[in-house]
Design an enzyme around this catalytic site. Structure first.
Site, PDB file in Angstrom:
ATOM      1  N   HIS A 105      -4.743  -4.210  -4.821  1.00 23.44           N
ATOM      2  CA  HIS A 105      -5.396  -3.495  -3.721  1.00 23.44           C
ATOM      3  C   HIS A 105      -4.749  -2.119  -3.512  1.00 23.44           C
ATOM      4  O   HIS A 105      -5.442  -1.113  -3.354  1.00 23.44           O
ATOM      5  CB  HIS A 105      -5.327  -4.320  -2.432  1.00 23.44           C
ATOM      6  CG  HIS A 105      -5.774  -3.591  -1.208  1.00 23.44           C
ATOM      7  ND1 HIS A 105      -7.084  -3.622  -0.763  1.00 23.44           N
ATOM      8  CD2 HIS A 105      -5.101  -2.784  -0.346  1.00 23.44           C
ATOM      9  CE1 HIS A 105      -7.187  -2.858   0.320  1.00 23.44           C
ATOM     10  NE2 HIS A 105      -6.002  -2.345   0.606  1.00 23.44           N
ATOM     11  N   GLU A 106      -3.416  -2.082  -3.530  1.00 25.21           N
ATOM     12  CA  GLU A 106      -2.721  -0.797  -3.336  1.00 25.21           C
ATOM     13  C   GLU A 106      -2.987   0.140  -4.505  1.00 25.21           C
ATOM     14  O   GLU A 106      -3.131   1.355  -4.315  1.00 25.21           O
ATOM     15  CB  GLU A 106      -1.219  -1.015  -3.127  1.00 25.21           C
ATOM     16  CG  GLU A 106      -0.851  -1.872  -1.906  1.00 25.21           C
ATOM     17  CD  GLU A 106      -1.569  -1.469  -0.614  1.00 25.21           C
ATOM     18  OE1 GLU A 106      -1.908  -0.283  -0.454  1.00 25.21           O
ATOM     19  OE2 GLU A 106      -1.809  -2.352   0.231  1.00 25.21           O
TER      20      GLU A 106
END
Ligand SMILES: [Zn+2]
Length: 234
Positions: free
Chosen positions: A99-100
């Site tokens: 996600h990051e």
């Protein structure tokens, strides 16, 4: 206005949603932290691998203090992962790491909502600090102008929370896609775990956005906007 029951009535749905989202994020994360990745990769290894594959070798992956403190810093070009995400070889760890990386890819693609959100950060943090003070003083001395000024600053916070939603949903979409395409997520069960962890986290942003929208609504009702200004003396 400091102990106004109307505030709690209006904010109740947002408070319930936020509490549920926080609980669900923690429990989903804990649940899938016990499930090892089929590839044996840690969150940090997945982040590094994805970044390299997306032409982002210059973006660093570093461990960061705090629980669920994971974020991407667009200025320093760093993916910062909380220690359990950085070191663990679990579904939760790779979901959050990917996600990051999704945010780093948005940065590279000059994804418009991300650029807008980054630009809004200083305005929104200033707005959240001064708006409540202006509004409280405005009500105390019955100055409608001051209240409106406070509401104007608070609107920057609301806008920021709303722009955050497409940014977060898009980062999770990119994460799921990349994990599947590059064969890091190997079967349906792993894909399901990644989705559950990321969807729960996304709800915390929905809760925050709803909280700010309903707070704005509360201010406007208290200002008498919806009753032709007759409540001004309250
Ligand atoms: Zn995010």
């Amino acid at each position: 206005m400091f102990f106004d029951p109307l505030y709690f009535v209006i904010l109740a749905p947002a408070m319930l949603l936020s509490a549920w989202a926080a609980w669900s994020t923690r429990s989903r994360f804990a649940e899938w932290s016990d499930v090892p990745t089929a590839t044996g990769m840690s969150g940090a290894e997945v982040a590094r691998y994805l970044l390299d594959r997306f032409g982002l070798s210059h973006v660093r992956v570093v461990p960061h203090e705090g629980v669920l403190s994971d974020h991407y810093d667009p200025k320093e070009k760093e993916v910062r992962l909380s220690e359990s995400v950085f070191y663990d070889r679990s579904i939760s760890a790779i979901a959050v790491a990917a996600h990051e990386v999704g945010h780093a890819i948005q940065d590279k693609d000059q994804y418009a909502p991300l650029a807008l959100r980054n630009a809004a950060v200083p305005v929104a943090s200033f707005g959240s600090n001064v708006s409540f003070i202006l509004i409280a003083i405005g009500f105390a001395i019955a100055s409608v102008q001051l209240i409106w000024l406070g509401i104007l600053f608070f609107s920057a916070v609301v806008l920021f929370q709303i722009i955050t939603l497409p940014v977060e949903f898009d980062a999770s979409r990119r994460a799921k896609e990349a994990l599947a395409k590059l064969g890091i997520v190997t079967d349906r069960r792993e894909a399901e775990g990644v989705s559950k962890v990321l969807n729960a986290a996304a709800m915390t942003y929905v809760g925050a956005a709803l909280t700010s929208v309903l707070t704005l609504l509360y201010y406007l009702i208290r200002l008498g906007v919806f009753s032709g200004g007759r409540n001004e003396e309250e």
